[in-house]
Design a protein around this motif. Structure first.
Motif, mmCIF file in Angstrom:
data_model
loop_
_atom_site.group_PDB
_atom_site.id
_atom_site.type_symbol
_atom_site.label_atom_id
_atom_site.label_comp_id
_atom_site.label_asym_id
_atom_site.label_seq_id
_atom_site.Cartn_x
_atom_site.Cartn_y
_atom_site.Cartn_z
ATOM 1 N N GLY A 57 3.339 18.855 6.575
ATOM 2 C CA GLY A 57 4.142 19.601 5.618
ATOM 3 C C GLY A 57 4.245 18.887 4.287
ATOM 4 N N MET A 58 4.363 17.568 4.342
ATOM 5 C CA MET A 58 4.432 16.729 3.152
ATOM 6 C C MET A 58 3.451 15.588 3.317
ATOM 7 N N VAL A 59 2.601 15.389 2.315
ATOM 8 C CA VAL A 59 1.662 14.276 2.304
ATOM 9 C C VAL A 59 2.096 13.319 1.196
ATOM 10 N N ILE A 60 2.466 12.086 1.569
ATOM 11 C CA ILE A 60 2.976 11.129 0.590
ATOM 12 C C ILE A 60 1.934 10.045 0.356
ATOM 13 N N ALA A 61 1.508 9.919 -0.892
ATOM 14 C CA ALA A 61 0.556 8.876 -1.262
ATOM 15 C C ALA A 61 1.203 7.508 -1.107
ATOM 16 N N GLU A 62 0.363 6.535 -0.818
ATOM 17 C CA GLU A 62 0.799 5.163 -0.552
ATOM 18 C C GLU A 62 1.638 4.564 -1.677
ATOM 19 N N ALA A 63 2.252 3.422 -1.403
ATOM 20 C CA ALA A 63 3.033 2.689 -2.398
ATOM 21 C C ALA A 63 2.239 2.566 -3.691
ATOM 22 N N THR A 64 2.750 3.203 -4.738
ATOM 23 C CA THR A 64 2.064 3.308 -6.021
ATOM 24 C C THR A 64 2.902 2.577 -7.059
ATOM 25 N N ALA A 65 2.350 1.511 -7.603
ATOM 26 C CA ALA A 65 3.132 0.581 -8.410
ATOM 27 C C ALA A 65 3.498 1.162 -9.771
ATOM 28 N N VAL A 66 4.723 0.858 -10.200
ATOM 29 C CA VAL A 66 5.198 1.339 -11.501
ATOM 30 C C VAL A 66 4.743 0.424 -12.628
ATOM 31 N N VAL A 67 4.333 -0.793 -12.302
ATOM 32 C CA VAL A 67 3.765 -1.748 -13.259
ATOM 33 C C VAL A 67 2.678 -2.532 -12.526
ATOM 34 N N PRO A 68 1.709 -3.123 -13.244
ATOM 35 C CA PRO A 68 0.626 -3.849 -12.561
ATOM 36 C C PRO A 68 1.123 -4.942 -11.632
ATOM 37 N N GLU A 69 2.152 -5.690 -12.060
ATOM 38 C CA GLU A 69 2.647 -6.793 -11.230
ATOM 39 C C GLU A 69 3.492 -6.316 -10.052
ATOM 40 N N GLY A 70 3.653 -4.990 -9.927
ATOM 41 C CA GLY A 70 4.393 -4.432 -8.799
ATOM 42 C C GLY A 70 3.520 -4.076 -7.618
ATOM 43 N N ARG A 71 2.202 -4.260 -7.721
ATOM 44 C CA ARG A 71 1.307 -3.925 -6.615
ATOM 45 C C ARG A 71 1.458 -4.923 -5.459
ATOM 46 N N ILE A 72 1.430 -4.406 -4.252
ATOM 47 C CA ILE A 72 1.459 -5.279 -3.072
ATOM 48 C C ILE A 72 0.195 -6.122 -3.027
#
Length: 378
Positions: A57-72
């Motif tokens: 019903g809902m497909v949620i894209a993975e953790a998407t960083a709000v700034v470059p240094e926010g990426r896992i």
């Protein structure tokens, strides 16, 4: 008709989003941006599109960083520039063409950023932990300097940097709307930046962003308010919590429930309840091990609505080792949650909802399966 495959309605300040069923694809990092620029690739289109065709019903894209240094990890997605927006547009369009809603989890990993992801090619080389700066990593940021993550030391955010960070979340929300997403989930779980502010285990600040419950929750409240103001009023806003750190002296489910009620008043209406992520895991295990946390949060939201003389208009999902249709159905029948988020089971079986609907006695006419595949399913 099973409860799991009834329509769901997610509320927003001036609108509603109707889902064809109550199954959510939980956001899961793919570590597949080989260019390390945060731009989604054909892999993301196929991965997310397959689950939309499979009936979620809902497909949620993975953790998407709000700034470059926010990426896992350096190979994670981002929404900090226009190139990323344009690359997301065909992905959201395809998800919606299959009858699913398109969601994105906006994230900032904080002190747990700049790490090697769960990819065999890295593990086979003995690579784990923090990515060195000379290998494409960066100095991470956090509310406080801490060693609890076992990673490279982070820079402690100044108050000015915190306020700039809040605006980065709002800017990413505007880009998410431009990219065609129907729904945003704020990542406040699993030991990443928002959770680091919430937990006394990682937040030892003595200014207005630390100390008391009010101080430790200030950042997430400011983020939620800024995102809600930037995100269209007709689109729902959600959040994922770690309901408990499972550690004495850490963040608790009682605090999670209290914060959920406060954020509901600020326009957050969808709550996904996970757990842990700070230090070693000390919680329970087994099928549905986090359902009780979701139940606790839902009860608090129901009670708050009743106290205000209002109808219950929130939506709570549970996640964690939910693998069978019968298990998911029972959670909803018991009223412990309003929907279920399926993660690793959906990695193994992208058609999980369609197969679940069939096993619960659904008809071909009601199946969320892409019609091109009905011959195999039926």
């Amino acid at each position: 008709m099973s409860t799991l495959f009834t329509e769901a309605s997610l509320s927003a300040p001036s609108g509603r989003l109707t889902l064809r069923n109550r199954t959510f694809l939980a956001p899961m990092c793919m570590y597949s941006v080989d260019a390390r620029d945060g731009v989604p690739t054909p892999w993301h289109l196929v991965h997310l599109g397959a689950r939309a065709a499979g009936g979620f019903g809902m497909v949620i894209a993975e953790a998407t960083a709000v700034v470059p240094e926010g990426r896992i990890s350096p190979e994670d997605l981002g929404l900090w520039n226009d190139e990323q927006v344009e690359a997301f547009k065909p992905i959201t369009a395809f998800i919606k063409s299959q009858g699913a809603a398109a969601g994105v989890q906006l994230a900032h990993a904080g002190g747990k950023a700049s790490t090697y992801g769960w990819i065999p090619r890295w593990h086979s080389q003995g690579l784990s932990g923090s990515v060195p700066v000379d290998d494409g990593g960066w100095v991470t940021v956090a509310p406080s300097v801490t060693t609890v993550h076992g990673l490279a030391e982070s820079h402690e955010l100044t108050v000015e940097e915190i306020r700039e960070s809040v605006q980065a979340w709002a800017a990413a929300a505007r880009r998410a709307d431009e990219a065609g997403f129907d729904f945003i989930q704020l990542h406040a779980a699993h030991g990443y930046l928002i959770h680091q502010f919430l937990s006394p285990l990682t937040n030892t600040r003595t200014d207005e962003y630390g100390g008391s419950y009010e101080g430790r929750t200030r950042y997430v409240r400011e983020v939620a308010e800024a995102v809600r103001a930037a995100w269209p009023a007709e689109k729902p806003l959600g959040i994922r919590f770690s309901g408990s750190d499972w550690v004495e002296g850490g963040w608790t489910v009682e605090e999670t429930a209290r914060l959920a009620v406060e954020l509901r008043a600020a326009g957050v209406s969808v709550f996904d309840v996970s757990s842990a992520g700070i230090g070693a895991y000390h919680g329970p295990t087994g099928p549905g091990y986090q359902i009780a946390l979701a139940d606790h949060v839902k009860r608090a939201l129901v009670a708050d609505a009743a106290e205000r003389g209002a109808a219950y208009d929130s939506f709570v999902t549970t996640v964690g080792m939910i693998t069978t249709a019968q298990q998911a159905e029972q959670v909803l029948v018991n009223g412990q949650a309003d929907g279920v988020s399926v993660a690793r089971a959906a990695l193994k079986e992208p058609n999980w909802p369609a197969l679940a609907e069939r096993s619960l006695g659904g008809s071909v006419e009601d199946s969320p399966f892409a019609q091109q595949y009905w011959r195999a399913h039926w």
